[in-house]
Write a protein that holds these residues in place. Structure first.
Motif, PDB file in Angstrom:
ATOM      1  N   GLN A   1      35.981  56.837 -36.961  1.00  0.00           N
ATOM      2  CA  GLN A   1      34.883  56.950 -36.022  1.00  0.00           C
ATOM      3  C   GLN A   1      35.569  57.136 -34.671  1.00  0.00           C
ATOM      4  O   GLN A   1      35.038  58.034 -33.772  1.00  0.00           O
ATOM      5  CB  GLN A   1      33.867  55.922 -35.886  1.00  0.00           C
ATOM      6  CG  GLN A   1      32.896  56.122 -37.451  1.00  0.00           C
ATOM      7  CD  GLN A   1      32.041  54.930 -37.467  1.00  0.00           C
ATOM      8  OE1 GLN A   1      31.625  54.309 -36.268  1.00  0.00           O
ATOM      9  NE2 GLN A   1      31.684  54.667 -38.491  1.00  0.00           N
TER      10      GLN A   1
ATOM     11  N   PHE B   1      34.447  55.521 -46.826  1.00  0.00           N
ATOM     12  CA  PHE B   1      34.331  56.194 -45.565  1.00  0.00           C
ATOM     13  C   PHE B   1      34.298  57.547 -45.574  1.00  0.00           C
ATOM     14  O   PHE B   1      34.725  58.444 -44.653  1.00  0.00           O
ATOM     15  CB  PHE B   1      35.555  55.455 -44.778  1.00  0.00           C
ATOM     16  CG  PHE B   1      36.954  55.716 -45.338  1.00  0.00           C
ATOM     17  CD1 PHE B   1      37.690  56.829 -45.505  1.00  0.00           C
ATOM     18  CD2 PHE B   1      37.249  54.614 -46.188  1.00  0.00           C
ATOM     19  CE1 PHE B   1      38.845  56.933 -46.393  1.00  0.00           C
ATOM     20  CE2 PHE B   1      38.158  54.535 -46.917  1.00  0.00           C
ATOM     21  CZ  PHE B   1      39.205  55.703 -46.796  1.00  0.00           C
TER      22      PHE B   1
ATOM     23  N   ASP C   1      36.975  53.266 -41.683  1.00  0.00           N
ATOM     24  CA  ASP C   1      35.772  53.644 -41.363  1.00  0.00           C
ATOM     25  C   ASP C   1      35.722  53.681 -39.658  1.00  0.00           C
ATOM     26  O   ASP C   1      35.493  54.749 -38.980  1.00  0.00           O
ATOM     27  CB  ASP C   1      34.583  53.096 -41.860  1.00  0.00           C
ATOM     28  CG  ASP C   1      33.394  53.638 -41.568  1.00  0.00           C
ATOM     29  OD1 ASP C   1      33.393  54.960 -41.832  1.00  0.00           O
ATOM     30  OD2 ASP C   1      32.534  52.937 -40.670  1.00  0.00           O
TER      31      ASP C   1
ATOM     32  N   SER D   1      32.625  59.369 -42.306  1.00  0.00           N
ATOM     33  CA  SER D   1      33.446  59.097 -40.994  1.00  0.00           C
ATOM     34  C   SER D   1      34.808  60.141 -41.322  1.00  0.00           C
ATOM     35  O   SER D   1      35.256  60.895 -40.204  1.00  0.00           O
ATOM     36  CB  SER D   1      33.820  57.569 -40.973  1.00  0.00           C
ATOM     37  OG  SER D   1      32.923  57.005 -40.807  1.00  0.00           O
ATOM     38  N   SER D   2      35.279  60.015 -42.661  1.00  0.00           N
ATOM     39  CA  SER D   2      36.383  60.991 -42.734  1.00  0.00           C
ATOM     40  C   SER D   2      35.923  62.445 -42.347  1.00  0.00           C
ATOM     41  O   SER D   2      36.637  63.314 -41.850  1.00  0.00           O
ATOM     42  CB  SER D   2      36.680  60.905 -44.244  1.00  0.00           C
ATOM     43  OG  SER D   2      37.995  61.960 -44.549  1.00  0.00           O
TER      44      SER D   2
END
Length: 185
Positions: free
Chosen positions: A89, A139, A85, A142-143
């Motif tokens: 980011q 995540f 994650d 974020s992905s």
């Protein structure tokens, strides 16, 4: 009784202000920069050399994407998810920063075709790695953000490469310049 009341109001106000300042200070402390101080300094030094600066961003982005790739092969755990994650980011942040730099350099007609060719190629490899992670729950947001930033950057680099090729075909005297200077009249 009045001084006590005023003291209570002043004390409550101070607590309220302190209660506001402390979380803000902690939020600022928790801000994470995806680059080390040495990397930031290298980017600053390369600021007047657009191709060098873009190549540094490409290098640092490749490092982060390679870290993401290495984490995809590990067993699923909370620590892996948190690390992924954070890396995703960082990738999205760096891609956005690079996109802003590209805008500035293209506005001033800096000849960044050499770096754009490398960026157009590398951004496609980054997207393959990022899209391999799509759908993993911890995540996922974020992905998605990293993939979106990667697609935007890939599109931007290809568009700017086309635009610059056309521009410098018409303005051959401005080729290889870091900044197009106004011509004396």
């Amino acid at each position: 009784m009045r001084p006590r009341f005023l003291f209570s109001i002043a004390f409550t106000t101070l607590l309220g202000i302190a209660g506001f300042i402390v979380p803000v200070a902690f939020a600022q402390k928790d801000h994470h920069d995806p680059l080390t101080e040495a990397q930031v300094e290298k980017i600053r030094e390369a600021g007047i050399y657009p191709n060098d600066r873009i190549k540094l961003y490409i290098e640092y982005l490749s490092d982060h994407v390679n870290t993401v790739k290495s984490l995809t092969n590990r067993g699923k755990s909370d620590a892996r998810a948190m690390h992924l994650d954070s890396e995703l980011q960082d990738v999205a942040t760096l891609m956005d920063e690079l996109g802003s730099n590209l805008d500035q350099y293209s506005d001033r007609h800096a000849d960044i075709r050499a770096a754009l060719r490398a960026l157009a190629e590398d951004s496609q490899h980054w997207l393959i790695t990022l899209k391999a992670l799509a759908g993993e729950e911890p995540f996922d947001l974020s992905s998605k953000e990293a993939i979106e930033a990667g697609e935007d950057l890939a599109d931007q680099s290809q568009r700017l490469l086309r635009e610059q090729t056309e521009y410098f075909d018409l303005h051959k005297d401005e080729r290889d310049q870091d900044r197009a200077e106004p011509k004396p009249q």
